[in-house]
Write a protein that holds these residues in place. Structure first.
Motif, short mmCIF file in Angstrom:
data_model
loop_
_atom_site.label_atom_id
_atom_site.label_comp_id
_atom_site.label_asym_id
_atom_site.label_seq_id
_atom_site.Cartn_x
_atom_site.Cartn_y
_atom_site.Cartn_z
N THR A 33 57.86 86.37 68.67
CA THR A 33 57.30 86.89 67.44
C THR A 33 56.48 85.80 66.76
O THR A 33 56.60 84.63 67.08
N THR B 119 57.46 92.24 57.97
CA THR B 119 57.94 92.27 59.35
C THR B 119 57.59 93.61 59.98
O THR B 119 58.22 94.63 59.72
N TYR C 32 56.86 88.38 62.02
CA TYR C 32 58.23 88.20 61.54
C TYR C 32 58.19 87.45 60.21
O TYR C 32 57.66 86.35 60.13
N GLN C 33 58.72 88.08 59.19
CA GLN C 33 58.83 87.45 57.89
C GLN C 33 60.26 86.92 57.76
O GLN C 33 61.22 87.68 57.64
N SER D 112 60.64 89.86 52.60
CA SER D 112 61.05 91.06 53.33
C SER D 112 62.50 91.37 52.99
O SER D 112 63.26 90.50 52.54
N ASP E 208 67.79 90.95 59.80
CA ASP E 208 66.42 91.08 59.34
C ASP E 208 65.87 92.45 59.75
O ASP E 208 66.59 93.26 60.35
#
Length: 821
Positions: free
Chosen positions: A538, A608, A645-646, A679, A734
């Motif tokens: 990611t 994300t 991806y955060q 996020s 997440d």
């Protein structure tokens, strides 16, 4: 609001007095789990009756009555059987601690369905090492019937499952003329189970080119659980004649929820088609005759090859010979049609017509039309006309003006390979009585056949009875197809008509068979991105990363060159680093791949999910030939999905632990935590463990959105003397389902609790001397009041602490005290 665990003992006493413990509501059977108390709560306030139109929390206490160890306990609210449902959150609580054979938990954000008052809980656990144990408990809550019910369809709407393509879906690339497997990851992104799921695929315009071969074209699943993904596979065949490109298809979902409400939804996704096959396309070549000077009454066998220069089949192919009567011929037995059936891609078949010479032709140059009718593999009809000039010897022809005639016109009868030269010979004779002037003889072949000598020859004049010879050198180029080409030869001149000079002209054709082995299967070069990747699985928002691209020339025969690649981010989420968004590739050979790398920067405020960028390609084939239809370079576009991806950022304040505590005495502890990231996080669970027992040692916060804050509180009871440890653990997922854990460790000291003896009051009193400095005995009867005073002071401290904490939390949530009440 979450119940304040530090006053749970006081609340329990209130519940006992107010009758909130209902023995009749608890199963009378002596089973493993016994619900000992339950209460509806609004914040820290118990509710005697539950309003029908407001959310509330349900506090439940239970005991382990099995006599054996129970662990791995989870509890689910049976929303189908209960008169209540979880309006915002997950109906299952996991890993509920069972300490000293007892425990408690809180079901948050419950709401009444509109009728009934039953609560059904399902306990699942491991008992004495035996997994998958289960107990079902039912009890009843008083509902305030005077409050309005849930408006409209709010309950059923709140429990809607949501099915959609997973964020990890990547556009599949499938090849024309091959078997294909279309795999779609379908996720239930809601908190509620989808039942009786049926998924079908609507191919739209692709239905003409893709045939689904599965016997079961509707895929069925009994359930798709919340936050789960199922793979949906369709198998089929892709036609060879499909045009390359990106096509939309529609996934159709049918399902129901636990209340038996049915849903029908759909979603459009894209698939990419590549195709090295081409449509069927016929050409005529190798035109031959067995007699070049037939006399009237003689037969001539005319043969020719019908070649499918496409790479997909031409089916039900028919060949018709037409426009031969003016040249003095008829078809013997009237058979001017030949059925050649299926002509495979790149294949050739020879057809034969038997002609009968019945008269001299009007033109002297035999030109015929051949029509081919056929269908592709989808049944689409095609019809194509071809002009052929059989290699008859040219007879005497009378020119249209009456002065000049083309006495002879010839070209080689054998096949001419591309790149080789051949000569066209022209003999012109003046058969009139007047001198012709400004005579110009020219050839004007198709663009793939080019002159290698002058294509126009001019002479001053041709006298009556005089004959002139002309010859032209020509050569077919690589772009020429294997077929019979008609080359026009034109004679132009001036002649005196008495009233002035008149311009005259005549045109005749000569046929030549061109052979190009590489044109048997005509292909258009296609470049695709067959693979791409990053430095990691990611890409973190706000970071630089390398995008690695592999460009594949799918053509098996044609090389490409002068390739320009432009990377475009439609929404500006990605920008190139230390370079432009365009780069150049010199060449890609047929069937080969070339790798390139570009560094990009992802904006820091991205969430994300997967974002798309476009790679635009412009290129030429090996000969510098461009797209014949547009006259421009070949162009293609490829879509690339980049998963962003955060990284979650959960911040926790220090736990409010005392430096010293007493063994066996409860201690209230507290901390705040915040989502400082960009996020949301899911399934946030806070637990406290260490050298103590207590209440409220775990708290399930569920989904924790960006910018949110919450708090955790518990009551702990130290159980060992000396230095004690405490671990505050936050676990969460997440938005991609990756689990993380945040741990903070603390220590504090626990000492034995020394009970106060009656004599201790004297000691305390004697610490304060009288006015004259003498130690004064406490007055009689004052010991009792001193003890009462100290107790009252302690109670006041507790009340003040409660009020301070209450005001602090009210302020944190932005409420007034009246709103809190």
């Amino acid at each position: 609001m979450k119940v304040r665990k530090f006053i749970s003992v006081l609340l329990l006493a209130v519940f006992l007095v107010s009758g909130m413990i209902f023995p009749g509501g608890v199963s009378a059977q002596d089973t493993d789990i016994m619900v000992t108390m339950f209460s509806a709560m609004s914040g820290a306030t118990k509710l005697d009756q539950v309003p029908r139109n407001e959310k509330f929390n349900l506090l439940v206490m239970f005991e382990n009555r099995s006599g054996k160890e129970i662990r791995d306990l989870k509890v689910t609210l049976d929303q189908e059987s209960s008169a209540f449902y979880i309006a915002d959150g997950i109906p299952t609580l996991y890993d509920i601690p069972v300490t000293e054979n007892a425990g408690n938990f809180m079901l948050a954000n419950m709401m009444h369905k509109g009728s009934g008052n039953k609560v059904v809980l399902i306990f699942e656990y491991t008992k004495d090492g035996q997994e998958e144990q289960k107990a079902v408990k039912s009890f009843y809550i008083n509902v305030d019937s005077s409050t309005p019910g849930v408006p409209g369809d709010q309950y059923t709407l709140s429990m809607d499952p949501v099915l959609e393509i997973s964020e990890n879906y990547k556009i599949p690339t499938i090849q024309g003329g091959s078997d294909v497997e279309l795999l779609f990851p379908v996720s239930n992104i809601s908190l509620y189970t989808a039942l009786d799921v049926k998924i079908s695929l609507d191919l739209g315009e692709l239905s003409k080119y893709i045939t689904i071969s599965d016997l079961k074209q509707i895929k069925k699943f009994s359930t798709i659980a919340p936050r789960k993904t199922e793979s949906v596979l369709f198998k089929g065949y892709v036609s060879k004649i499909i045009e390359p490109g990106v096509y939309p298809v529609t996934l159709k979902y049918e399902f129901s929820n636990i209340t038996q409400k049915t849903f029908q939804t759909s979603e459009t996704v894209n698939i990419r088609i590549t195709n090295t096959f081409t449509k069927p396309d016929t050409e005529i070549n190798n035109v031959k005759i067995d007699r070049d000077k037939p006399a009237i009454g003689q037969e001539v066998k005319l043969t020719m090859n019908i070649t499918n220069k496409g790479s997909s089949d031409a089916r039900d192919a028919l060949v018709f010979l037409e426009d031969y009567e003016d040249d003095g011929f008829v078809i013997k037995n009237a058979a001017n049609q030949v059925n050649i059936g299926t002509l495979a891609g790149g294949a050739s078949k020879t057809v034969e017509f038997v002609l009968l010479k019945v008269k001299d032709g009007s033109s002297g140059i035999v030109s015929m039309r051949v029509k081919t009718d056929y269908k592709d593999e989808n049944g689409t009809p095609y019809s194509k006309n071809h002009t052929v000039i059989p290699p008859f010897a040219t007879g005497t022809v009378t020119a249209s003006s009456g002065e000049l005639k083309i006495e002879s016109l010839s070209a080689p009868s054998e096949d001419i390979e591309v790149g080789n030269e051949f000569t066209v010979y022209v003999k012109v004779n003046n058969i009139g009585a007047t001198t012709t002037k400004n005579v110009k003889v020219s050839v004007n072949p198709e663009g793939v056949i080019i002159p290698k000598s002058l294509s126009i020859i001019t002479i001053d004049s041709i006298s009556p009875g005089q004959t002139k010879e002309f010859n032209f050198k020509l050569s077919p180029q690589n772009g020429a197809a294997t077929k019979n080409y008609a080359i026009p030869v034109t004679v132009e001149y001036d002649v005196d008509r008495g009233s002035g000079a008149a311009k005259e002209s005549l045109t005749r054709y000569v046929g030549v068979n061109v052979l190009n082995e590489r044109s048997k299967v005509k292909t258009v070069p296609k470049i695709i991105i067959d693979n791409y990747g990053f430095d990691s699985e990611t890409v973190n928002a706000g970071s630089e990363f390398n995008l690695n691209l592999s460009f594949l020339n799918t053509s098996k025969e044609v090389d490409t060159k002068n390739i320009k690649v432009t990377i475009i981010s439609p929404d500006g989420s990605f920008t190139p680093v230390a370079s432009s968004n365009t780069f150049y590739i010199e060449a890609i050979a047929s069937g080969e791949a070339v790798e390139r790398q570009i560094k990009l920067y992802a904006k820091p405020d991205m969430t994300t999910k997967s974002y798309q960028i476009t790679a635009k390609l412009q290129y030429e084939d090996e000969n510098g030939v461009q797209d014949e239809e547009t006259g421009r370079q070949y162009e293609a576009e490829e879509i690339i999905s980049i998963p962003i991806y955060q990284e979650p950022r959960i911040q926790v304040n220090d736990l409010s632990l005392p430096y010293q505590a007493f063994i066996g005495n409860p201690v209230y502890v507290y901390t705040d935590f915040y989502n400082m990231g960009r996020s949301a996080v899911n399934n946030l669970l806070v637990t406290l463990e260490g050298d103590f027992t207590g209440e409220g040692l775990s708290y399930f916060a569920g989904n924790f959105n960006q910018g949110s804050s919450d708090y955790f509180e518990a009551t702990i009871i130290p159980n060992k003397e000396g230095e004690c440890s405490a671990r505050l653990i936050l676990t969460f997922e997440d938005e991609m389902g990756n689990q993380s854990e945040l741990v903070k460790e603390y220590t504090f000291t626990a000492v034995q609790n020394q009970p106060m003896e009656p004599g201790d009051v004297k000691d305390v009193w004697q610490e304060y001397p009288g006015e004259d400095g003498m130690i004064v005995e406490p007055p009689a009867g004052n010991k009792k009041w001193l003890i009462i005073g100290l107790s009252a002071a302690g109670l006041i401290v507790i009340v003040v602490l409660i009020l301070v904490i209450r005001k602090r939390k009210i302020k944190k949530k932005g409420m007034t005290e009246d709103e809190e009440v």
